[in-house]
Structure formats: C-alpha cells, structure tokens
Design an enzyme around this catalytic site. Sequence first.
Site: not given
Length: 122
Positions: A10, A57, A62, A82, A89, A92, A98
């Site tokens: 980030h 991103g 992502d 962060d 997002h 995302d 996951r």
Amino acid sequence: MKHTIALIAHNSRKNDLLNWAKVHREELVKHALIGTTNTSKLLNDMLDLNVEGFGHGPSGGDILLAARILKGEVHKVIFFIDAETPHGHEHDIQTLIRTAVINNIPIALNRASADLIILEED
C-alpha cells in the site's frame, strides 16, 4: 529453485517494502519478481530489480494477482499492507488474501513474516 514472488505494498508502506527489499536484494534477484505497477516501478528504479508490473492495485491489480495465483504462476506473496487505513478496494484485497490462503501460497503481510518467507529453504 526459482520461484515467482509477488511484491506489493500500500502507498503508506512502499518505503517499508523498499527498505526490506534492499536488505534481501541478493535473494530476490534469484527469483522471477512481479508487482503492482507503482510498487514494481519503485523497486526497479531504486534497487535495479527486474520486477514485472501487472496492474494498479485499486484498479484491479489485486484481482489480477489472485488470478495468477489460481493459474499456478505465483509461489510467494509479499504484501506490505496498511492495516490502519480503510481502502476503497478492500474487497479485492480480501479476495487476494483468501486466494493465497486457499491455494496454500505463503503470503506475508508484514516485515516479520516477509523475512520468514524469503529465507525459507525451497
């Protein structure tokens, strides 16, 4: 063994990732490196690494990384997040995390876990 390692951060953590990559540059250059557009540019410019950029991103980067994990193209993820700032997002980001977890891909979300992943014997 050469792996593909994703390096992303980030905005507020890009300097942390840069400093971490500087310490581990010798190991990083042994692998194929990919990263979101801004992170890859920073690492390439500052450390002369060959990080392939693949997307911003917040504009789907992502999700693009998650897709590459699903295709078996990514072996490790270093993502300096962060955790204190909300992100537009966020869904995302959670999908990426996951996807890595479900597919048994090591994912580091801070410096301590990144150290363990990069120093791991393959």
